[in-house]
Design a protein around this motif. Structure first.
Motif, PDB file in Angstrom:
ATOM      1  N   GLN A  39     -21.559 -97.254  98.865  1.00  0.00           N
ATOM      2  CA  GLN A  39     -20.479 -98.217  99.033  1.00  0.00           C
ATOM      3  C   GLN A  39     -20.638 -98.899 100.373  1.00  0.00           C
ATOM      4  O   GLN A  39     -20.520 -98.256 101.423  1.00  0.00           O
ATOM      5  CB  GLN A  39     -19.116 -97.539  98.919  1.00  0.00           C
ATOM      6  N   LYS A  43     -17.190-103.691  99.732  1.00  0.00           N
ATOM      7  CA  LYS A  43     -17.736-103.779  98.381  1.00  0.00           C
ATOM      8  C   LYS A  43     -17.345-102.540  97.584  1.00  0.00           C
ATOM      9  O   LYS A  43     -16.933-101.522  98.124  1.00  0.00           O
ATOM     10  CB  LYS A  43     -19.249-103.916  98.427  1.00  0.00           C
ATOM     11  N   GLU A  44     -17.508-102.654  96.269  1.00  0.00           N
ATOM     12  CA  GLU A  44     -17.220-101.527  95.397  1.00  0.00           C
ATOM     13  C   GLU A  44     -18.370-100.523  95.436  1.00  0.00           C
ATOM     14  O   GLU A  44     -19.503-100.866  95.767  1.00  0.00           O
ATOM     15  CB  GLU A  44     -17.007-102.031  93.968  1.00  0.00           C
ATOM     16  N   ARG A  45     -18.041 -99.294  95.075  1.00  0.00           N
ATOM     17  CA  ARG A  45     -19.070 -98.274  94.975  1.00  0.00           C
ATOM     18  C   ARG A  45     -20.025 -98.635  93.850  1.00  0.00           C
ATOM     19  O   ARG A  45     -19.588 -99.029  92.756  1.00  0.00           O
ATOM     20  CB  ARG A  45     -18.427 -96.908  94.717  1.00  0.00           C
ATOM     21  N   GLU A  46     -21.309 -98.501  94.107  1.00  0.00           N
ATOM     22  CA  GLU A  46     -22.297 -98.870  93.110  1.00  0.00           C
ATOM     23  C   GLU A  46     -23.327 -97.751  92.934  1.00  0.00           C
ATOM     24  O   GLU A  46     -23.618 -96.991  93.860  1.00  0.00           O
ATOM     25  CB  GLU A  46     -23.034-100.165  93.506  1.00  0.00           C
ATOM     26  N   ALA A 111     -19.431 -94.547  87.914  1.00  0.00           N
ATOM     27  CA  ALA A 111     -18.805 -93.595  88.824  1.00  0.00           C
ATOM     28  C   ALA A 111     -17.723 -92.764  88.130  1.00  0.00           C
ATOM     29  O   ALA A 111     -17.584 -91.570  88.404  1.00  0.00           O
ATOM     30  CB  ALA A 111     -18.225 -94.333  90.027  1.00  0.00           C
TER      31      ALA A 111
END
Length: 127
Positions: A39, A43-46, A111
């Protein structure tokens, strides 16, 4: 309950390498599908990489293919992420994740599919 603890993050120059570790307790990695996520700020966790519990099915996102490698040491119950040719875009907090599964060759790319998470380790890549 599986507990996960990441380590190995730090500051590195672009082009350098790091190895992240994820130590598990309360369960064995060979009973769990695993993944590394990251992350970046804002930003979003990827997903970075996902692996089946057998290790025979592995998925890398395009941005890390050929640079990152996932591995596992069952004797130490530790998961690794070997990161080479690091780029400033790799700067993020990296998390390992695991989920128990009876399926040998399935990996999970989302996730929300993972139950167990580590606390994260920060990687900063300077230009």
């Amino acid at each position: 309950q599986v507990q996960l603890a990441e380590s190995g993050g730090g500051l590195v120059q672009a082009g350098g390498s790091l190895r992240l570790s994820c130590a598990a307790s309360g369960g064995d990695f060979n009973d769990h599908a695993v993944g590394w996520f990251r992350q970046a700020p804002g930003k979003e966790r990827e997903l970075v990489v996902a692996s089946s519990k057998s290790g025979d099915s592995v998925y890398y996102v395009d941005s890390v293919k050929g640079r990152f490698t996932i591995s596992r040491d069952d004797a130490d119950n530790t998961l690794y992420l070997h990161m080479n040719r690091l780029e400033p875009e790799d700067t993020a907090v990296y998390y390992c994740a695991a989920r128990w599964t009876p399926l040998t060759s399935d990996y999970y790319s989302m996730a929300l599919q993972y139950k167990f998470w580590g606390q994260g380790t920060r990687v900063t890549v300077s230009a």
